[in-house]
Design a protein around this motif. Structure first.
Motif, PDB file in Angstrom:
ATOM      1  N   VAL A   1     -22.364  -8.750  -2.080  1.00 34.63           N
ATOM      2  CA  VAL A   1     -23.373  -8.103  -1.242  1.00 34.63           C
ATOM      3  C   VAL A   1     -24.620  -8.982  -1.158  1.00 34.63           C
ATOM      4  N   GLY A   2     -25.058  -9.528  -2.293  1.00 38.08           N
ATOM      5  CA  GLY A   2     -26.226 -10.401  -2.310  1.00 38.08           C
ATOM      6  C   GLY A   2     -26.020 -11.653  -1.469  1.00 38.08           C
ATOM      7  N   ALA A   3     -24.813 -12.218  -1.530  1.00 31.94           N
ATOM      8  CA  ALA A   3     -24.518 -13.420  -0.739  1.00 31.94           C
ATOM      9  C   ALA A   3     -24.561 -13.110   0.748  1.00 31.94           C
ATOM     10  N   GLU A   4     -24.031 -11.952   1.132  1.00 29.75           N
ATOM     11  CA  GLU A   4     -24.054 -11.590   2.554  1.00 29.75           C
ATOM     12  C   GLU A   4     -25.493 -11.395   3.033  1.00 29.75           C
ATOM     13  N   ALA A   5     -26.329 -10.770   2.197  1.00 32.66           N
ATOM     14  CA  ALA A   5     -27.740 -10.624   2.553  1.00 32.66           C
ATOM     15  C   ALA A   5     -28.385 -11.994   2.731  1.00 32.66           C
ATOM     16  N   ALA A   6     -28.089 -12.930   1.828  1.00 24.71           N
ATOM     17  CA  ALA A   6     -28.654 -14.282   1.917  1.00 24.71           C
ATOM     18  C   ALA A   6     -28.228 -14.970   3.210  1.00 24.71           C
ATOM     19  N   ARG A   7     -26.978 -14.727   3.630  1.00 23.61           N
ATOM     20  CA  ARG A   7     -26.521 -15.290   4.911  1.00 23.61           C
ATOM     21  C   ARG A   7     -27.332 -14.724   6.070  1.00 23.61           C
ATOM     22  N   ARG A   8     -27.572 -13.403   6.031  1.00 27.02           N
ATOM     23  CA  ARG A   8     -28.335 -12.768   7.101  1.00 27.02           C
ATOM     24  C   ARG A   8     -29.768 -13.306   7.146  1.00 27.02           C
ATOM     25  N   TRP A   9     -30.272 -13.753   6.001  1.00 25.63           N
ATOM     26  CA  TRP A   9     -31.622 -14.311   5.943  1.00 25.63           C
ATOM     27  C   TRP A   9     -31.636 -15.790   6.310  1.00 25.63           C
ATOM     28  N   ASN A  10     -30.468 -16.326   6.670  1.00 24.27           N
ATOM     29  CA  ASN A  10     -30.343 -17.750   7.051  1.00 24.27           C
ATOM     30  C   ASN A  10     -30.742 -18.702   5.927  1.00 24.27           C
ATOM     31  N   LEU A  11     -30.462 -18.309   4.705  1.00 19.52           N
ATOM     32  CA  LEU A  11     -30.699 -19.217   3.581  1.00 19.52           C
ATOM     33  C   LEU A  11     -29.604 -20.275   3.554  1.00 19.52           C
ATOM     34  N   PRO A  12     -29.887 -21.452   2.985  1.00 17.41           N
ATOM     35  CA  PRO A  12     -28.886 -22.521   2.950  1.00 17.41           C
ATOM     36  C   PRO A  12     -27.586 -22.066   2.281  1.00 17.41           C
ATOM     37  N   GLU A  13     -26.474 -22.594   2.765  1.00 21.83           N
ATOM     38  CA  GLU A  13     -25.173 -22.172   2.259  1.00 21.83           C
ATOM     39  C   GLU A  13     -25.021 -22.435   0.761  1.00 21.83           C
ATOM     40  N   ALA A  14     -25.670 -23.485   0.245  1.00 28.45           N
ATOM     41  CA  ALA A  14     -25.591 -23.759  -1.193  1.00 28.45           C
ATOM     42  C   ALA A  14     -26.162 -22.592  -2.004  1.00 28.45           C
ATOM     43  N   LEU A  15     -27.245 -21.975  -1.496  1.00 27.51           N
ATOM     44  CA  LEU A  15     -27.829 -20.819  -2.185  1.00 27.51           C
ATOM     45  C   LEU A  15     -26.920 -19.601  -2.048  1.00 27.51           C
ATOM     46  N   VAL A  16     -26.339 -19.412  -0.862  1.00 28.50           N
ATOM     47  CA  VAL A  16     -25.408 -18.298  -0.651  1.00 28.50           C
ATOM     48  C   VAL A  16     -24.252 -18.394  -1.645  1.00 28.50           C
ATOM     49  N   GLN A  17     -23.705 -19.596  -1.794  1.00 26.21           N
ATOM     50  CA  GLN A  17     -22.579 -19.792  -2.706  1.00 26.21           C
ATOM     51  C   GLN A  17     -22.975 -19.556  -4.160  1.00 26.21           C
ATOM     52  N   ALA A  18     -24.165 -19.996  -4.530  1.00 23.62           N
ATOM     53  CA  ALA A  18     -24.623 -19.795  -5.914  1.00 23.62           C
ATOM     54  C   ALA A  18     -24.768 -18.309  -6.223  1.00 23.62           C
ATOM     55  N   ILE A  19     -25.278 -17.540  -5.255  1.00 23.57           N
ATOM     56  CA  ILE A  19     -25.416 -16.088  -5.440  1.00 23.57           C
ATOM     57  C   ILE A  19     -24.035 -15.433  -5.502  1.00 23.57           C
ATOM     58  N   GLN A  20     -23.155 -15.824  -4.583  1.00 23.18           N
ATOM     59  CA  GLN A  20     -21.841 -15.190  -4.515  1.00 23.18           C
ATOM     60  C   GLN A  20     -21.010 -15.451  -5.764  1.00 23.18           C
ATOM     61  N   TYR A  21     -21.150 -16.640  -6.367  1.00 25.60           N
ATOM     62  CA  TYR A  21     -20.283 -17.014  -7.482  1.00 25.60           C
ATOM     63  C   TYR A  21     -21.019 -17.063  -8.823  1.00 25.60           C
ATOM     64  N   HIS A  22     -22.172 -16.392  -8.915  1.00 28.78           N
ATOM     65  CA  HIS A  22     -22.907 -16.520 -10.178  1.00 28.78           C
ATOM     66  C   HIS A  22     -22.204 -15.837 -11.344  1.00 28.78           C
ATOM     67  N   HIS A  23     -21.251 -14.962 -11.092  1.00 28.68           N
ATOM     68  CA  HIS A  23     -20.429 -14.416 -12.168  1.00 28.68           C
ATOM     69  C   HIS A  23     -19.040 -15.052 -12.220  1.00 28.68           C
ATOM     70  N   ARG A  24     -18.711 -15.852 -11.187  1.00 29.10           N
ATOM     71  CA  ARG A  24     -17.396 -16.502 -11.125  1.00 29.10           C
ATOM     72  C   ARG A  24     -17.572 -17.969 -10.721  1.00 29.10           C
ATOM     73  N   PRO A  25     -18.358 -18.715 -11.481  1.00 34.66           N
ATOM     74  CA  PRO A  25     -18.685 -20.090 -11.067  1.00 34.66           C
ATOM     75  C   PRO A  25     -17.472 -21.000 -10.932  1.00 34.66           C
ATOM     76  N   ASP A  26     -16.395 -20.715 -11.661  1.00 35.81           N
ATOM     77  CA  ASP A  26     -15.211 -21.570 -11.574  1.00 35.81           C
ATOM     78  C   ASP A  26     -14.570 -21.508 -10.190  1.00 35.81           C
ATOM     79  N   GLU A  27     -14.879 -20.465  -9.413  1.00 41.08           N
ATOM     80  CA  GLU A  27     -14.295 -20.313  -8.081  1.00 41.08           C
ATOM     81  C   GLU A  27     -15.125 -20.983  -6.990  1.00 41.08           C
ATOM     82  N   ALA A  28     -16.314 -21.448  -7.326  1.00 39.89           N
ATOM     83  CA  ALA A  28     -17.184 -22.080  -6.335  1.00 39.89           C
ATOM     84  C   ALA A  28     -16.664 -23.473  -5.984  1.00 39.89           C
ATOM     85  N   GLU A  29     -16.783 -23.829  -4.703  1.00 38.31           N
ATOM     86  CA  GLU A  29     -16.334 -25.152  -4.265  1.00 38.31           C
ATOM     87  C   GLU A  29     -17.149 -26.243  -4.942  1.00 38.31           C
ATOM     88  N   ASP A  30     -18.446 -26.057  -5.009  1.00 42.30           N
ATOM     89  CA  ASP A  30     -19.345 -26.964  -5.723  1.00 42.30           C
ATOM     90  C   ASP A  30     -20.119 -26.104  -6.715  1.00 42.30           C
TER      91      ASP A  30
END
Length: 282
Positions: A185-214
């Motif tokens: 949910v937080g990552a989707e909000a960050a997308r709506r705010w036009n934040l950089p994709e690197a930040l969106v990914q960090a928010i989305q995977y902050h509990h599952r970092p092993d699944e993040a591309e970078d």
């Protein structure tokens, strides 16, 4: 895309974009030909925002050795990268107004936890050659999705708890019971705010970092989250039910033996975060 519907985000007004003058300031900060005066003028269109930016620039978050009295001076001294972080912090404060009672956190606890994770993530990123200010912003916003899911969690907390007791971690239990987890949910909000994709990914995977591309930023936020809880910043109903990734510790070059000493360093670093539990007019 996360598939999080608008009605979930609207539960906490997370569809609201950044105000126009904030976006103007962000665009100026991205343009290396911009002057400090131009950025100061854009921020200064909102007196409350300007006061918050000055308070943050003079706070322990930026370790100022002397007070700055004007926006232009603050921008010159801390630099464009840090001003971007300060600006997001000043704007984000209002998003924490309701807290997340479903997670056992009021506004002050949510805000202190967010600031603590931001400061620790920046510290870890600086030490590992990652984008320090991006880590700060990702840490600040990592739990923003909790506010949207708070009410639903209150209604179905027992079901979530039963899923955890059956072996799921808390994020898995959120998804199983509520349909989405707070990181999605937080990552989707960050997308709506036009934040950089690197930040969106960090928010989305902050509990599952092993699944993040970078995983660099996600690792910093993930470990910062765990360390902040160890130091007593934002221990809500879910925080002790998350697992810390050994892979994240390994990628950040942190051994178990280093953790106690790091906690001592961070305790000093975070000593004044509690003083920023309110960012009303400074």
């Amino acid at each position: 895309m996360s598939g999080v519907p608008d009605r979930v985000l609207m539960a906490f007004d997370l569809l609201e974009p950044f105000p126009g003058h904030v976006l103007d300031a962000m665009h100026l900060l991205d343009d290396l030909s911009s002057s400090a005066e131009q950025v100061a003028q854009a921020i200064g269109r909102d007196p409350v925002l300007a006061a918050r930016v000055l308070r943050l620039a003079n706070s322990a978050l930026y370790m100022r050795t002397r007070r700055v009295a004007t926006l232009r001076e603050a921008i010159v001294l801390v630099g464009f990268g840090a001003v971007r972080s300060i600006l997001v912090t000043a704007v984000a404060y209002d998003a924490f107004a309701r807290g997340a009672p479903g997670y056992g956190l009021d506004r002050a606890q949510m805000w202190q936890h967010a600031l603590a994770v931001a400061v620790v993530a920046r510290h870890l990123a600086q030490a590992r050659g990652l984008a320090a200010e991006a880590a700060f912003v990702a840490g600040l916003l990592h739990d923003i999705g909790k506010m949207a899911l708070s009410h639903s969690l209150q209604e179905q907390y027992q079901a979530v708890l039963e899923a955890v007791q059956a072996g799921a971690d808390f994020v898995e239990a959120e998804r199983a019971v509520l349909g989405w987890d707070h990181a999605q949910v937080g990552a989707e909000a960050a997308r709506r705010w036009n934040l950089p994709e690197a930040l969106v990914q960090a928010i989305q995977y902050h509990h599952r970092p092993d699944e993040a591309e970078d995983p660099g930023l996600a690792d910093a936020v993930h470990v910062a989250d765990a360390l902040s809880v160890m130091l007593g910043f934002g221990v809500g109903t879910d925080q002790l039910m998350h697992r810390c990734s050994q892979n994240s510790l390994d990628r950040l070059g942190l051994s178990e033996e280093e953790i106690p000493l790091l906690l001592v360093v961070l305790a000093d670093l975070l000593a004044e975060v509690a003083a920023l539990s309110a960012l009303e007019l400074a």
